[in-house]
Scaffold this active site. Structure first.
Site, PDB file in Angstrom:
ATOM      1  N   ASP A 195      -1.569   4.365  -6.303  1.00 21.12           N
ATOM      2  CA  ASP A 195      -0.160   4.248  -5.948  1.00 21.12           C
ATOM      3  C   ASP A 195       0.658   5.397  -6.506  1.00 21.12           C
ATOM      4  OD1 ASP A 195      -1.372   1.368  -6.129  1.00 21.12           O
ATOM      5  OD2 ASP A 195       0.349   1.281  -4.765  1.00 21.12           O
ATOM      6  N   GLY A 230       0.858  -1.188   0.000  1.00 20.26           N
ATOM      7  CA  GLY A 230       0.000   0.000   0.000  1.00 20.26           C
ATOM      8  C   GLY A 230       0.887   1.228   0.000  1.00 20.26           C
ATOM      9  N   ASN A 241      -3.050   2.418 -10.306  1.00 17.84           N
ATOM     10  CA  ASN A 241      -3.530   1.630  -9.174  1.00 17.84           C
ATOM     11  C   ASN A 241      -3.447   0.151  -9.522  1.00 17.84           C
ATOM     12  OD1 ASN A 241      -4.706   1.759  -6.464  1.00 17.84           O
ATOM     13  ND2 ASN A 241      -6.561   0.910  -7.388  1.00 17.84           N
TER      14      ASN A 241
HETATM   15  C1  LIG Z   1      -3.688   3.458  -0.382  1.00 20.53           C
HETATM   16  S1  LIG Z   1      -2.539   2.797  -1.477  1.00 20.53           S
HETATM   17  C2  LIG Z   1      -3.266   1.270  -1.807  1.00 20.53           C
HETATM   18  C3  LIG Z   1      -2.893   0.715  -3.140  1.00 20.53           C
HETATM   19  O1  LIG Z   1      -1.709  -0.099  -3.045  1.00 20.53           O
HETATM   20  C4  LIG Z   1      -2.050  -1.392  -3.522  1.00 20.53           C
HETATM   21  O2  LIG Z   1      -0.996  -2.018  -4.199  1.00 20.53           O
HETATM   22  P1  LIG Z   1      -0.092  -3.135  -3.406  1.00 20.53           P
HETATM   23  O3  LIG Z   1      -1.028  -3.946  -2.568  1.00 20.53           O
HETATM   24  O4  LIG Z   1       0.557  -3.919  -4.535  1.00 20.53           O
HETATM   25  O5  LIG Z   1       0.894  -2.331  -2.608  1.00 20.53           O
HETATM   26  C5  LIG Z   1      -3.214  -1.155  -4.447  1.00 20.53           C
HETATM   27  O6  LIG Z   1      -2.803  -0.612  -5.688  1.00 20.53           O
HETATM   28  C6  LIG Z   1      -3.990  -0.169  -3.638  1.00 20.53           C
HETATM   29  O7  LIG Z   1      -4.977   0.565  -4.303  1.00 20.53           O
END
Ligand SMILES: CSC[C@H]1O[C@H](OP(=O)(O)O)[C@H](O)[C@@H]1O
Length: 366
Positions: A244, A54, A254
């Protein structure tokens, strides 16, 4: 956030005042485990392996990674090497670069003996500010949900679809896309959340479903390909997702699959909002499709699935025909034209450069 009666952030200082503790998100949904980071490599591994993930939480973890590096060696070389080690962990979420730039600019001018203490103060500040930002996003987003609730008949719920996890597990607390949901739910607004499972790492099924369940928010997990159908059936009142990296012109990067949801929402006339904390805006970019680096993760994440057997053991199984090639792009870019609004800590903006520049003039000059 409250987990079975105990308050948690996703990352915090250990009782010894120097080590860092995190919730290990690779253990969800079948077990809730925390782990301790004691050095730079621990922090880099936590980000790379997605023990933490995240965009905002990646930034916060990187900030504490600098603290751990400087505690061991506060020299200029150590600081610069730590920044590059952490920057290489994951390429897409801009909060990683944002946090490292902020730490480096603040710490490099200091005498080495002052750096570790100053780094911890700054990392703690980044975490506190993340929560304040998410609270503000929650308030602005809750107004959108309240306006939709006013159009509902008695007994009807506001149906919200979200993709991946932009919940409190993706941030230090509250979440970004989930902040308006938690605030509206806690304020008594009848609502329900469609949770995209979000293959292949299943952040929706494993993380979003878990945290909504712990908070008592009604929700239904769906396969990633069901969202368009539900929108066509009038079962979705709005979509709220995280990001992201968002360009200065409002293009949103995202989790993979977000773009397809935005296309379906546009075709069905469903409002499509992005919860956007300003550290996730990359003011150096103007074209998301051309300029945002898309992380390509291991094909093993597509080939295999980890889950709990009927006997209760957690095991990994192959789910793709042996010998087949797989591809695993982890993000996609939703052009600004498909976005109804950007829910930021400074209000809900149109997805365009003028609105972003007007709301964040201080960030552009920085
Ligand atoms: C609030 S940022 C959340 C964003 O990050 C996630 O990616 P990952 O789990 O690979 O870090 C996803 O894109 C979420 O929307």
């Amino acid at each position: 956030m409250n987990v079975d009666g105990q308050k948690y952030r996703t990352i915090w200082l250990a009782e010894d005042g120097w080590a860092v503790e995190i919730i290990d998100q690779t253990r969800f949904p079948h077990s809730f485990e925390t782990t301790r980071l004691e050095n730079l490599q621990d922090a880099a591994h936590a980000i790379r392996s997605m023990q933490v993930r995240g965009a905002p939480l990646i930034g916060a973890t990187a900030a504490y990674g600098i603290c751990l590096a400087l505690r061991a060696d506060a020299s200029d070389v150590s600081l610069m090497e730590a920044c590059s080690t952490l920057l290489e962990t994951r390429p897409t979420a801009v909060n990683l670069r944002w946090a490292l730039d902020l730490m480096r600019k603040a710490l490099l001018p200091l005498h080495p003996e002052e750096r570790a203490a100053a780094a911890y103060t700054l990392a703690n500040q980044i975490c506190d500010e993340d929560i304040a930002t998410n609270m503000a996003i929650g308030l602005h987003g809750a107004e959108i949900i309240a306006n939709i609730a006013r159009t509902k008949k008695a007994g009807e719920r506001v149906n919200i679809l979200t993709h991946c996890n932009a919940g409190w597990l993706a941030t230090v607390d509250m979440g970004t896309a989930t902040a308006p949901i938690y605030m509206s739910h806690d304020g008594g607004v009848p609502l329900h959340v469609w949770v995209d499972e979000t293959r292949p790492r299943n952040q929706g099924a494993f993380l979003t479903a878990w945290e909504l369940g712990k908070h008592g928010v009604p929700h239904t997990v769906i396969v990633d390909n069901a969202g368009g159908h539900l929108m066509q059936q009038g079962e979705v009142d709005l979509v709220i997702v995280g990001t992201d990296r968002t360009t200065a012109t409002g293009d949103v990067c995202n989790k993979i699959g977000t773009y397809l949801k935005a296309l379906a929402a546009k075709d069905c006339g469903v409002p499509f909002y992005v919860a956007l904390p300003s550290p996730t805006i990359d003011f150096t970019l103007s074209d998301g499709l051309q300029q945002i680096p898309i992380e390509e993760r291991s094909g093993d994440e597509v080939r295999a699935m980890t889950g709990r057997t009927a006997a209760g053991s957690v095991e990994t199984i192959e789910i793709v025909a042996s010998g087949s090639d797989v591809a695993n792009p982890a993000f996609d870019v939703t052009p600004a034209r498909l976005i109804t609004g950007l829910i930021t800590e400074r209000g809900v903006l149109e997805a365009n450069g003028k609105a972003i520049a007007t709301a964040f003039p201080d960030r552009i000059s920085a």
